[in-house]
Design a protein around this motif. Structure first.
Motif, PDB file in Angstrom:
ATOM      1  N   ARG A  50      48.351  47.289  30.844  1.00  0.00           N
ATOM      2  CA  ARG A  50      48.003  45.931  29.938  1.00  0.00           C
ATOM      3  C   ARG A  50      48.667  45.543  28.875  1.00  0.00           C
ATOM      4  NH1 ARG A  50      45.399  49.429  33.146  1.00  0.00           N
ATOM      5  NH2 ARG A  50      43.839  48.505  34.801  1.00  0.00           N
ATOM      6  N   GLN A 145      37.103  35.659  25.748  1.00  0.00           N
ATOM      7  CA  GLN A 145      37.817  35.867  26.950  1.00  0.00           C
ATOM      8  C   GLN A 145      37.685  37.445  27.263  1.00  0.00           C
ATOM      9  OE1 GLN A 145      41.962  34.434  27.341  1.00  0.00           O
ATOM     10  NE2 GLN A 145      41.729  34.592  29.784  1.00  0.00           N
ATOM     11  N   ALA A 149      35.843  39.247  30.326  1.00  0.00           N
ATOM     12  CA  ALA A 149      36.670  39.690  31.151  1.00  0.00           C
ATOM     13  C   ALA A 149      35.862  41.293  31.251  1.00  0.00           C
ATOM     14  CB  ALA A 149      37.945  39.919  30.847  1.00  0.00           C
ATOM     15  N   GLY A 184      41.098  43.201  38.310  1.00  0.00           N
ATOM     16  CA  GLY A 184      42.090  41.993  37.849  1.00  0.00           C
ATOM     17  C   GLY A 184      41.529  41.385  36.581  1.00  0.00           C
ATOM     18  N   ARG A 188      44.218  40.169  33.756  1.00  0.00           N
ATOM     19  CA  ARG A 188      44.297  38.786  33.379  1.00  0.00           C
ATOM     20  C   ARG A 188      44.128  38.657  31.759  1.00  0.00           C
ATOM     21  NH1 ARG A 188      40.741  35.644  37.726  1.00  0.00           N
ATOM     22  NH2 ARG A 188      41.704  33.633  36.865  1.00  0.00           N
ATOM     23  N   THR A 191      47.003  39.671  29.612  1.00  0.00           N
ATOM     24  CA  THR A 191      48.300  38.745  29.733  1.00  0.00           C
ATOM     25  C   THR A 191      48.069  37.287  28.994  1.00  0.00           C
ATOM     26  OG1 THR A 191      48.737  39.315  32.014  1.00  0.00           O
ATOM     27  CG2 THR A 191      49.797  37.398  31.494  1.00  0.00           C
ATOM     28  N   MET A 192      46.733  36.974  29.061  1.00  0.00           N
ATOM     29  CA  MET A 192      46.563  35.447  28.467  1.00  0.00           C
ATOM     30  C   MET A 192      46.213  35.814  27.051  1.00  0.00           C
ATOM     31  SD  MET A 192      46.923  33.816  31.009  1.00  0.00           S
ATOM     32  CE  MET A 192      46.467  32.206  30.236  1.00  0.00           C
ATOM     33  N   ASP A 210      48.042  32.532  34.071  1.00  0.00           N
ATOM     34  CA  ASP A 210      46.847  32.947  34.625  1.00  0.00           C
ATOM     35  C   ASP A 210      46.866  33.342  36.143  1.00  0.00           C
ATOM     36  OD1 ASP A 210      44.112  33.785  33.941  1.00  0.00           O
ATOM     37  OD2 ASP A 210      43.488  32.014  35.656  1.00  0.00           O
ATOM     38  N   HIS A 211      47.510  32.266  36.922  1.00  0.00           N
ATOM     39  CA  HIS A 211      47.651  32.628  38.401  1.00  0.00           C
ATOM     40  C   HIS A 211      48.498  33.661  38.611  1.00  0.00           C
ATOM     41  CE1 HIS A 211      47.475  31.996  42.595  1.00  0.00           C
ATOM     42  NE2 HIS A 211      48.903  32.155  42.554  1.00  0.00           N
ATOM     43  N   ALA A 213      48.969  36.224  36.522  1.00  0.00           N
ATOM     44  CA  ALA A 213      48.007  37.680  36.356  1.00  0.00           C
ATOM     45  C   ALA A 213      46.986  37.856  37.275  1.00  0.00           C
ATOM     46  CB  ALA A 213      47.523  37.361  34.726  1.00  0.00           C
ATOM     47  N   LYS A 214      46.357  36.854  37.850  1.00  0.00           N
ATOM     48  CA  LYS A 214      45.502  37.245  38.922  1.00  0.00           C
ATOM     49  C   LYS A 214      46.177  37.923  40.046  1.00  0.00           C
ATOM     50  CE  LYS A 214      42.347  34.992  42.149  1.00  0.00           C
ATOM     51  NZ  LYS A 214      41.714  33.590  42.722  1.00  0.00           N
ATOM     52  N   GLY A 217      47.017  41.410  39.154  1.00  0.00           N
ATOM     53  CA  GLY A 217      45.736  42.403  39.020  1.00  0.00           C
ATOM     54  C   GLY A 217      45.366  42.690  40.337  1.00  0.00           C
TER      55      GLY A 217
END
Length: 297
Positions: A50, A145, A149, A184, A188, A191-192, A210-211, A213-214, A217
């Motif tokens: 991470r 966020q 999460a 996930g 995410r 990353t974000m 974001d996509h 990272a999804k 994950g």
């Protein structure tokens, strides 16, 4: 960007280790047993995937590395707290983590519970005490966020779904829903948060990230399920075969080894596609993806 991936990753891991060491309370600070348990559970082990994603996203967005270090540490503290709690007898009931006795085995259950609580709150303390984004509004969004999460709409909710699914047969969409949250969500966020430490990326670019990272994950979890079957306890640093022993639904139990491996490769491809348009700035993100897919532990 001339430094090879292994050297870059080692530098990032050393940086995050040093920062965490400096921010975790010292062993001789009262209450000493709790602080020893916190340091025991965080330092000296783990892949630090991470934080690597935070640093790689930070490079993509040309973020000050001091900012990224703080958010990477916060995410890693959340991850460490989740491992301490997941290993408790009331959860996954495991005795080995990162090649050594789990926190509740080395100390006791009450100390392990408080260790997880304390690591979680320290994470948010780090995010709140210094300027980490270009605007206060963005920094508040980043804190929110990570909270989402980590909570019932993210990691904790995914773990609740996981506990409820023991002994049941899940569909592939149900399994994906569980791991989008359990595994996930924090990947995410890592990353974000790394990227949002600067305002360089626009909304469309952040959506693509974001996509990415999804996909990463989910790929991480698929590979985890494969390793639980194929790797040894000594290699993993945790008890191999635990999911099958506990009758948990996994990508391997639903798809089989061959199709699970194909799914991991597809998710890797989808992650790469999400980075189209970023060019060489996304090199480290691609390399971390490769590391996740090809890892043996």
């Amino acid at each position: 960007m001339s430094v090879d991936f292994q050297s870059w990753a080692s530098n990032c891991q050393a940086r995050i280790e040093a920062f965490l060491d400096s921010r975790l309370p010292a062993n001789d600070c009262v209450p000493m047993r709790l602080h020893k348990a916190m340091r025991y559970s965080v330092l000296g082990g783990g892949k630090r995937v991470r934080p690597l994603l935070s640093f790689a996203a930070g490079e993509l967005a040309f973020v000050d590395i001091e900012r990224v270090t703080v958010v990477a540490a916060a995410v890693e503290l959340i991850h460490a707290y989740s491992l301490v709690h997941d290993d408790l007898p009331c959860m996954d009931d495991d005795i080995l983590r990162r090649g050594k006795p789990t926190c509740h085995i080395e100390f006791d259950e009450a100390t392990a519970l408080l260790t997880g609580d304390s690591l979680q709150t320290l994470a948010f303390e780090l995010l709140a005490e210094k300027r980490l984004a270009d605007t206060p509004e963005t920094q508040l969004e980043m804190i929110a966020q990570l909270a989402q999460a980590s909570g019932s709409r993210g990691m904790a909710g995914g773990q609740a779904f996981d506990l409820d699914s023991v002994g049941k047969t899940l569909s592939l969409p149900e399994l994906e829903f569980m791991h989008v949250h359990k595994t996930g969500a924090l990947i995410r966020a890592a990353t974000m948060l790394g990227a949002r430490c600067s305002s360089r990326l626009d909304v469309d670019q952040l959506d693509k990230l974001d996509h990415f990272a999804k996909c990463v994950g989910l790929a991480f979890q698929v590979v985890d399920d494969l390793l639980d079957i194929e790797a040894t306890t000594a290699t993993l640093g945790k008890t191999a075969g635990k999911d099958a022993e506990n009758n948990k639904p996994t990508y391997v139990s639903i798809l089989g080894i061959s199709q699970a491996r194909e799914l991991a490769e597809k998710l890797q491809h989808d992650a790469y596609q999400a980075l189209d348009g970023f060019g060489d700035d996304a090199l480290r993100l691609r390399q971390v993806t490769d590391f996740i897919i090809k890892r043996k532990f």
